[in-house]
Motif scaffolding. Structure first.
Motif, PDB file in Angstrom:
ATOM      1  N   GLU A  14       0.992  -1.261   0.404  1.00  0.00           N
ATOM      2  CA  GLU A  14       0.125  -0.516   0.081  1.00  0.00           C
ATOM      3  C   GLU A  14       1.050   1.691  -0.027  1.00  0.00           C
ATOM      4  N   VAL A  15       2.427   1.030   0.179  1.00  0.00           N
ATOM      5  CA  VAL A  15       3.098   2.461  -0.116  1.00  0.00           C
ATOM      6  C   VAL A  15       3.579   2.739  -0.846  1.00  0.00           C
ATOM      7  N   TYR A  16       4.128   3.763  -0.943  1.00  0.00           N
ATOM      8  CA  TYR A  16       4.933   4.048  -2.519  1.00  0.00           C
ATOM      9  C   TYR A  16       6.304   4.516  -1.908  1.00  0.00           C
ATOM     10  N   THR A  17       7.268   4.258  -2.668  1.00  0.00           N
ATOM     11  CA  THR A  17       8.448   4.049  -1.687  1.00  0.00           C
ATOM     12  C   THR A  17       9.268   5.554  -2.873  1.00  0.00           C
ATOM     13  N   GLU A  18       8.879   5.694  -3.940  1.00  0.00           N
ATOM     14  CA  GLU A  18       9.554   6.076  -4.459  1.00  0.00           C
ATOM     15  C   GLU A  18       9.003   6.489  -5.945  1.00  0.00           C
ATOM     16  N   GLN A  19       8.830   8.140  -6.781  1.00  0.00           N
ATOM     17  CA  GLN A  19       8.360   7.964  -7.833  1.00  0.00           C
ATOM     18  C   GLN A  19       8.005   7.182  -8.803  1.00  0.00           C
ATOM     19  N   GLY A  20       7.338   6.859  -9.474  1.00  0.00           N
ATOM     20  CA  GLY A  20       7.851   6.809 -10.799  1.00  0.00           C
ATOM     21  C   GLY A  20       7.848   5.026 -11.033  1.00  0.00           C
ATOM     22  N   ARG A  21       7.781   4.791  -9.430  1.00  0.00           N
ATOM     23  CA  ARG A  21       7.748   2.490  -9.276  1.00  0.00           C
ATOM     24  C   ARG A  21       6.415   2.703  -8.460  1.00  0.00           C
ATOM     25  N   ALA A  22       6.176   0.915  -8.330  1.00  0.00           N
ATOM     26  CA  ALA A  22       4.898   0.940  -8.190  1.00  0.00           C
ATOM     27  C   ALA A  22       4.819   0.561  -6.870  1.00  0.00           C
ATOM     28  N   PRO A  23       3.949   0.141  -5.997  1.00  0.00           N
ATOM     29  CA  PRO A  23       3.793  -0.006  -4.926  1.00  0.00           C
ATOM     30  C   PRO A  23       4.617  -0.702  -4.128  1.00  0.00           C
ATOM     31  N   GLY A  24       4.926  -0.893  -3.230  1.00  0.00           N
ATOM     32  CA  GLY A  24       5.465  -2.316  -2.783  1.00  0.00           C
ATOM     33  C   GLY A  24       6.973  -2.054  -3.587  1.00  0.00           C
ATOM     34  N   TYR A  25       7.855  -0.983  -3.352  1.00  0.00           N
ATOM     35  CA  TYR A  25       8.880  -1.295  -4.078  1.00  0.00           C
ATOM     36  C   TYR A  25      10.154  -0.896  -3.183  1.00  0.00           C
ATOM     37  N   ASP A  26      11.128  -2.022  -2.603  1.00  0.00           N
ATOM     38  CA  ASP A  26      12.077  -2.072  -2.094  1.00  0.00           C
ATOM     39  C   ASP A  26      12.725  -1.224  -2.416  1.00  0.00           C
TER      40      ASP A  26
END
Length: 747
Positions: free
Chosen positions: A690-702
């Motif tokens: 459910e979390v966006y970590t980086e712009q342009g990345r899908a949610p759940g990007y480690d």
């Protein structure tokens, strides 16, 4: 009256005129020049020693302050806080000692550690660190200086670093001279290899152990030089303090016997050596056995047998020398061969019986790892899982020693060029230290002091060689009688002065670069407490992550007092000290099978893990997750060690099951099913989709693994989320209680 005062002030009575008065009167020079020259003689005569003494005192004072102040970056940037993991146990133990007294401390049984086993703290620690901090605390309070015990613990290591610099000065001075001592003290005051374990807040055993190590070696060299019982006994007391402080005392009790054997083999045996070693071994061993954790190890463990054997060899050597003086060469030769063979046979049989009966214990796993770095990974993974037990890279040598990496062999060369008893000891110390530092990165601590002394030896010899070329040459009187040789020397002097200037300038540049490097490393690499993290933002400002203390405070305020927390062993000491809660495992790592149960739970599916947790009476589970912030030292990156340790006791846990068919460790869609469904994966990545970590990345990007997680949207059946810190670094889950109907199958 003025002349009397002037002579008294300068100590003119100590100046001896080398030129006879009669010859001086025959010299035809102007009166003003003669008065000026005599004044210069007076000024240079008395006050030279006093000026040198005051200058030396000033330099040592500055070094003392420098060693202390350069270690305060963490206090200035963050606050007075304990660093890392082990120091939290040391701090908690010191508070117990101060509050409960020495008797209760030595008999302390900690029920909140290693549930349900508990831990006998007084019998499983080296108490020197706690006793030292408590002594400082009691002394300060005795003179009405009220200081909190936490601040004493935080500042103890920097203070002992200053003391270490002074002892290093004495050590190098005893080996070479005062100039080498001053340089060595300046080197060790800021060397990163030692600063890494002595910054403010690094309340660990090594903070005082390096001081005790160098003090023992200084007193040992002094004892060998003098053959004095006083210095030998003082060396034994310093060794006792080292034994009480750190398990690295084994390095001392093996290095000194090695040195004694080398002295015997090279024909340098003397009564001074006999007196020094026998006093150290007998008195030092008796004192070391007073430490509960050490006990009878000095006479039973394999790590101490070299010292015992060397003691016996010295007795035989002395006895044979005495017998030789009372027998003919032919009779002594027969007696020597027969007696030696009989003694060797008895010694070998005694050692074999001791090993077979278990009286002499085998080497420990850490000791085996020093001679075979791959041994621990194959036999005891818990040892290999510790980062400070890994082999040292070449970059680490330069990072922690800088120019000392190159001055070290130069110092060795100068020691070999002038072999003395003290230089031989320094050579043996340097060779063994550089080997062990290469095998285990933690032992860079042992290498740093000898690297400083050898580097100072090289710099001192170089300065003494080239500094004299900078002195003004005596004026050459050009006359008809001037020899060709005098003219040649006078013409050669300018070239030598230029060479001396180049060499001294090069050394000065290296020393300046060394000071810049040490300051930068101390500031950026070794002054960040692991309990409080920091990062640079795009505008250069510092962003603080205080998730650890936030989570531990939550545990202490929102869970029952008797709650039992399961986490990986790295965080056990911090949970006990800051959260004041019971833990299953901690950083003591004395019970491999108990740690393996925790690793097995983390590596198992949720239902299987629940059975293990219920069997261990677990109430909460704590995990560290860095996928949101980019913190790489999280539990996912440590997970394979959990699998290996669990597999060392349970053959059903197989490491290859957590790899892809191509042998990759992945957390995305191509990850192994065992990995994507294990408890550790679910606890770290729960709701992470459910979390966006980086712009342009899908949610759940480690952000640590640089991959999108492969298992999304799952639900937890046997645990529920209880707390997640602000930056998701620490996540706490509550273990659900079973329903009244049915039950959980016990292991």
């Amino acid at each position: 009256g003025t002349l009397t005062w002037f002579n008294s002030l300068l100590g003119f009575h100590r100046v001896k005129m080398k030129t006879p008065t009669k010859e001086l009167n025959q010299v035809k020079v102007p009166a003003k020049i003669l008065v000026a020259d005599v004044k210069d003689v007076l000024e240079s005569g008395v006050s030279t020693e006093k000026q040198e003494y005051l200058l030396k005192l000033l330099i040592l004072s500055l070094i003392y302050l420098l060693a202390f102040s350069t270690r305060l970056f963490s206090v200035l940037r963050y606050e007075s806080v304990i660093h890392e993991f082990d120091p939290y146990f040391n701090y908690r133990s010191t508070k117990y000692l101060v509050n409960e007294g020495i008797y209760n401390f030595l008999n302390w049984f900690d029920q909140s550690a290693w549930y349900p086993l508990g831990r006998i703290v007084g019998g499983t620690i080296y108490p020197g660190l706690m006793a030292t901090a408590a002594a400082v605390y009691w002394v300060l309070h005795a003179v009405n200086i009220t200081v909190d015990i936490r601040n004493v613990c935080v500042l103890l290591a920097p203070w002992f670093a200053s003391n270490t610099a002074m002892v290093t000065y004495l050590f190098a001075k005893e080996i070479k001279d005062e100039s080498a001592g001053l340089i060595a003290a300046a080197f060790i005051a800021i060397v990163p290899g030692y600063i890494s374990r002595s910054v403010a807040g690094s309340y660990d055993n090594e903070g005082i152990a390096i001081f005790a190590l160098i003090l023992t070696y200084y007193l040992w060299v002094k004892a060998v030089k003098t053959g004095s019982l006083f210095w030998s006994a003082a060396c034994s007391l310093a060794y006792f303090y080292m034994v009480s402080a750190w398990g690295g005392y084994v390095f001392i009790i093996n290095l000194i016997p090695l040195y004694v054997l080398v002295m015997l083999l090279t024909g340098r045996y003397s009564s001074r050596l006999y007196t020094a070693y026998c006093t150290l071994y007998v008195l030092g061993t008796l004192l070391a056995m007073q430490i509960t954790f050490v006990g009878f190890q000095p006479v039973q463990s394999s790590e101490h047998m070299a010292a015992f054997g060397t003691f016996g060899i010295l007795q035989l050597f002395g006895a044979f020398n005495w017998v030789r003086s009372h027998m003919t060469p032919e009779n002594f030769s027969r007696f020597f061969k027969t007696t030696l063979l009989a003694i060797l046979a008895i010694a070998f049989a005694g050692f074999a019986i001791g090993v077979a009966t278990g009286y002499i214990s085998p080497w420990t796993g850490r000791f085996y790892s020093l001679f075979d770095p791959t041994w621990a990974k194959e036999n005891i993974p818990i040892i290999a899982s510790v980062s400070e037990h890994q082999p040292t890279t070449w970059a680490s040598f330069f990072f922690d020693l800088h120019i000392l990496t190159f001055l070290f062999p130069a110092g060795m060369y100068f020691c070999f060029s002038k072999l003395t008893d003290a230089n031989i000891f320094l050579i043996i110390y340097g060779i063994t230290a550089v080997y062990f530092a290469g095998v285990m990165v933690r032992l860079m601590l042992v290498l740093a002091p000898v690297a400083c002394v050898l580097g100072a030896y090289a710099v001192s010899c170089t300065l003494q060689t080239y500094a004299k070329h900078l002195k003004k040459p005596n004026p050459v009187v050009v006359s008809a009688s001037t020899s060709k040789r005098n003219i040649t020397v006078a013409q050669a002097l300018p070239v030598q002065r230029e060479l001396g200037a180049i060499m001294l300038s090069g050394i000065a540049i290296m020393l300046v670069l060394y000071s810049f490097h040490c300051t930068w490393v101390t500031s950026e690499a070794y002054s960040s407490p692991s309990i409080v993290l920091a990062a640079r933002q795009h505008d250069g400002s510092r962003l603080i992550f205080d998730d650890f203390r936030e989570a531990y405070r939550w545990l202490g305020q929102n869970t029952p007092d008797d709650a039992r927390i399961m986490s990986w062993w790295d965080y056990g000491y911090q949970i006990s000290a800051m959260g004041n809660r019971t833990v299953l495992v901690d950083n003591n790592t004395w019970n491999n099978s108990h740690i393996a149960q925790v690793g097995k739970a983390m590596a198992s599916p949720e239902d299987k893990a629940y059975e293990i947790m219920r069997a261990l009476d677990v109430d909460y589970v704590l995990v560290i997750f860095g996928g949101l912030t980019g913190y790489a030292s999280d539990d996912i990156n440590k997970f394979l060690w959990m699998v290996r340790i669990a597999g060392s006791t349970d053959p059903n846990i197989i490491e290859s099951n957590y790899y892809t068919p191509r042998g990759e460790f992945r957390i995305d869609k191509e990850g192994a099913p065992a990995m994507l469904n294990c408890l550790m994966y679910k606890l770290c990545y729960y709701r992470f989709s459910e979390v966006y970590t980086e712009q342009g990345r899908a949610p759940g990007y480690d952000r640590v693994r640089n991959a999108e997680i492969g298992n999304k949207g799952f639900k937890l059946e046997y645990l529920e989320e209880a707390f997640t810190s602000q930056h998701w670094l620490v996540r706490v889950y509550k273990v659900k209680t079973p329903d009244n109907r049915g039950g959980i199958v016990n292991l």
